[in-house]
Write a protein that holds these residues in place. Sequence first.
Motif, mmCIF file in Angstrom:
data_model
loop_
_atom_site.group_PDB
_atom_site.id
_atom_site.type_symbol
_atom_site.label_atom_id
_atom_site.label_comp_id
_atom_site.label_asym_id
_atom_site.label_seq_id
_atom_site.Cartn_x
_atom_site.Cartn_y
_atom_site.Cartn_z
ATOM 1 N N GLU A 42 7.314 -0.773 7.748
ATOM 2 C CA GLU A 42 5.975 -0.897 7.337
ATOM 3 C C GLU A 42 5.603 -2.284 8.279
ATOM 4 O O GLU A 42 6.155 -3.152 8.640
ATOM 5 C CB GLU A 42 5.529 -1.335 6.062
ATOM 6 N N GLU A 101 11.584 1.888 3.803
ATOM 7 C CA GLU A 101 10.308 2.348 4.397
ATOM 8 C C GLU A 101 9.888 1.330 5.068
ATOM 9 O O GLU A 101 9.567 -0.106 5.092
ATOM 10 C CB GLU A 101 9.465 2.125 2.894
ATOM 11 N N ILE A 103 0.868 -1.103 0.014
ATOM 12 C CA ILE A 103 -0.094 -0.093 0.075
ATOM 13 C C ILE A 103 0.869 1.235 -0.136
ATOM 14 O O ILE A 103 1.946 1.271 0.701
ATOM 15 C CB ILE A 103 -1.014 0.266 1.118
ATOM 16 N N THR A 136 4.097 3.119 4.966
ATOM 17 C CA THR A 136 5.083 3.624 5.653
ATOM 18 C C THR A 136 4.849 4.965 6.230
ATOM 19 O O THR A 136 4.319 5.697 5.391
ATOM 20 C CB THR A 136 6.346 3.546 4.907
ATOM 21 N N LYS A 196 10.302 -1.097 -7.076
ATOM 22 C CA LYS A 196 9.899 -1.691 -5.844
ATOM 23 C C LYS A 196 10.260 -3.070 -5.925
ATOM 24 O O LYS A 196 10.222 -3.938 -4.800
ATOM 25 C CB LYS A 196 8.434 -1.377 -5.825
ATOM 26 N N ASP A 223 9.934 -2.095 2.954
ATOM 27 C CA ASP A 223 9.422 -1.882 1.540
ATOM 28 C C ASP A 223 10.457 -0.808 0.938
ATOM 29 O O ASP A 223 10.416 0.342 0.879
ATOM 30 C CB ASP A 223 8.001 -1.181 1.209
HETATM 31 MG MG MG Z 1 6.102 1.510 1.047
#
Ligand code: MG
Length: 214
Positions: free
Chosen positions: A64, A62, A14, A183, A114, A93
């Motif tokens: 999470e 990031e 997300i 994040t 990513k 992430d």
């Molecule tokens: Mg992220």
Amino acid sequence: MRVSAKPARKLICIGKNYAKHAAEMKSVVPAEPVVFLKPSTAIIGDGEAVVLPPMSTDVHHEVELVAQVGRRGRNIPESEALSHISAYAVGLDMTARDLQAEAKRSGHPWSVAKGFDTFAPLGAFAPAAAVSDVQDLMLTLAVNGEVRQHACTRDMVFSVAQLIAYCSRVFTLEPGDCLYTGTPEGVGPVHAGDHLVCECTGLPTLSVSVRAPQ
Ligand code: MG
């Protein structure tokens, strides 16, 4: 208590799920969840290394909260969503920010930015029953001992239950699927030799190093 991770299937991620992070990305809070996927080949575990890809010169952390699906479902009502989660972990992430920015400019997907190998560090899971309120957990990330991200899951734009319900309208959720819930603010670059420590209330700590490609 720890539970062993089921074989990971989909990694559902997300974006922009904390208002202050959306702001630091010079973006707005979305009206509906921003969803993207990572390949399961991006997963590494505690004690392993993020490998910086030669295609990027600006890889960001990031931290999470990650929820793991324990029970198959689709079109799951929000009121039942948390009962589909079997375990929680803290994850990273990792994001090639320069490639993501170019993808955003071009209107292209984020899959490359990513999806590199090692870009989904994932800590050991704790059973969901051990988490009393998933929207009241502190997430922390430190780089070389310096705290860079520190926020509470109550600041999510869309709650974990809302995200599960929403995503199950798109994908059938299967046991082992992992939901990276977005994040908070404080993202920033990592460099070869850095050591990242991620913590989330009540969950096993995730520590990874960062290294250059060999
Ligand atoms: Mg992220």
